[in-house]
Design an enzyme around this catalytic site. Structure first.
Site: not given
Length: 538
Positions: A129, A245, A291, A376, A387
């Site tokens: 990722e 995201h 991200r 969270e 993150r």
């Protein structure tokens, strides 16, 4: 400083039911369930969830769990990747704990027979990722890791005789004594007030993603745990750091379905509405950039092209591989008329994760005695300003177990019951359309506290929130939706003020009027409490 009300002093005690436990856990995502699994079975435990045990961000988590398992990986490399992604705001001590205890916790899950995906030789398949320098993402059923893990943990917990599960139970407030020690919670269950007294209160209530109009989070994520913690005097940290995201499905029938980062990890490419691949011009890692960078790059492309979405393309990959690796994504898109083996997927950024939360230490302890937090809802500072993908489930595992071990190992005094302080308040009944109010707030949060922020926009947002809080403070709030709205305003107020104060751009926080990272003045965390106001920690 805005003063927030405590609901526990306004409820009619006539219908209160009072129960006693050793531990009360709020939330049934991976953090709450794993904490319960690791508690001493002699402890009488209450597991409280807002809807059913299956409704949580964990259940929606597609990517997997990060852990340095491969021969060319190590906790040190995982540590450096996490620190780098966090843009200078990670707490190195907390990150060290996260990566050093990752493999140990994965082994515990394996012993519980959680079916992670294996290759033909029986070895765990590791995915790649964004911002990871190694393949280290463990997944289950392709892209359904969160659901598989939570289902198995839930099944285990249900078999424990020491655990009582309260579903459709809404957290109203955390109860404290004269020394401001947490001693219980006030819940609403079927419109009835229920008090659970306990020696230990664990918040695993999730984030505050539903504050935003476009989010991958379920409707339950209204920040109730964080808001209740603030009201009882706990400190919160990093509330302005909200992760968006980059690739969320953009379809007229669904604008909240996550297209996992693992899709880009396996070779997915991003194209704008003109058919141009654009990520290489924004970052050397292109589609595998962190991200925040990918989200902002898409935002800028949408501004430049006047489009509402970009496209994620994996049609160059083997069709059978796509169906096997991403069965959930494949099926969901197919239901909407998109065959991802042949067609590009329309995507746009949406709110995804809350880096901020209730300030906690390495044992999940908050600044209120006997109140713990993990997942969270916690402000562990492991994620910094951005993150690293698939570190969130790992965080819930590592710190959930640490909380359980801490509770297991300490001598506990009996909880002193207190009377819930009721007072007669001459407030008018709630007379607003709560659904309209909530949607109005969500739109303004997305507009002014989203991917790109400005001083003017944040000030408008704060003025709006204060005006709504002033109105609500004159009203009696009694239904779950009314209290949820109040919680959302509380969290929005703290978030917007922190975003206004942070005069720089760092990680997920991007200020158009301060577009550069400022390590001299802003390499620090912003902390808020209802008692002390704003503080800064380094």
């Amino acid at each position: 400083m805005t003063e927030f009300k405590r609901f526990c002093i306004e409820f009619d005690s006539g219908s209160d039911e009072v129960l006693n436990f050793d531990v009360v856990i709020i939330g049934t995502g991976v953090a709450g369930l794993y904490t319960a699994v690791n508690l001493d079975k002699r402890l009488k435990t209450a597991l409280v969830t807002k809807e059913t045990m299956q409704v949580s961000n964990t259940n929606l988590a597609q990517g997997g769990i990060a852990a340095p398992l491969s021969h060319d990986d190590s906790p040190d490399i995982h540590y450096m990747d996490t620190i780098k992604a966090g843009s200078g705001l990670c707490d190195s001590h907390m990150v060290r704990i996260l990566v050093d205890e990752a493999i140990e916790n994965i082994n515990i899950l394996l012993k519980m027979n959680i079916p992670f995906d294996l290759d033909d030789e029986g070895e765990i398949i590791l995915g790649q990722e964004g911002a990871h320098s190694r393949r280290r993402i463990i997944h289950a059923s392709g892209d359904a890791t969160g659901r598989i893990v939570s289902e198995h943990l839930g099944h285990v917990v249900k078999s424990y005789e020491n655990v009582t599960i309260f579903e459709n139970a809404f957290l109203v407030d955390i109860l404290t004594d004269e020394q401001n020690t947490a001693i219980g919670v006030l819940l609403k269950i079927n419109n009835k007030n229920v008090i659970l007294f306990a020696k230990n209160i664990v918040l695993a209530s999730g984030g505050y993603g539903y504050l935003y109009k476009y989010t991958t989070n379920p409707e339950v994520t209204t920040g109730d745990g964080c808001a209740a913690a603030v009201r009882c005097g706990a400190k919160v940290v990093d509330m302005e750091l909200v992760q968006f995201h980059p690739t969320v499905l953009y379809h007229e029938k669904n604008k909240s379905f996550l297209i996992s980062e693992a899709v880009r990890g396996e070779g997915g490419l991003l194209f704008n509405s003109f058919g141009e691949r654009f990520m290489p011009k924004y970052h050397p890692l292109a589609e595998l950039a962190p991200r925040d960078i990918v989200s902002r790059s898409i935002y800028f492309e949408l501004q430049r092209t006047g489009s509402e979405n970009v496209f994620l393309d994996i049609t160059h990959l083997d069709a059978n591989f796509i169906r096997k690796r991403f069965p959930n994504i494949y099926q969901k898109c197919l239901e909407l008329g998109i065959d991802i083996t042949k067609q590009r997927i329309p995507v746009a950024p949406a709110q995804h994760y809350s880096m901020g939360g209730v300030l906690s230490d390495e044992f999940g302890r908050t600044t209120v005695e006997n109140l713990f937090v993990c997942g969270e809802a916690a402000g562990t500072r492991v994620h910094g300003a951005n993150r690293l993908a698939s570190n969130s489930l790992l965080e819930g595992l590592v710190f959930g177990r640490r909380i359980a071990q801490y509770i297991n190992g300490r001598l506990q005094k009996n909880v002193k019951h207190i009377a819930i302080y009721h007072r007669s308040l001459s407030k008018k009944d709630f007379d607003l359309n709560v659904a309209t109010e909530i949607e109005g707030l969500r739109s303004k949060m997305s507009e002014h506290a989203g991917i790109v922020r400005t001083r003017e926009g944040l000030e408008k947002l704060i003025d709006y929130i204060v005006s709504r809080l002033e109105i609500l403070n004159t009203m009696k709030l009694s239904t779950q939706k009314e209290i949820e709205y109040y919680n959302m305003l509380m969290i929005g107020y703290i978030l917007a003020n922190a975003a206004l104060m942070r005069k720089e751009s760092r990680g997920s926080h991007y200020r158009k009027d301060f577009p550069y990272q400022d390590d001299i003045n802003w390499k620090k965390h912003l902390v808020y409490s209802n008692i002390y106001g704003w503080e800064e920690i380094f």
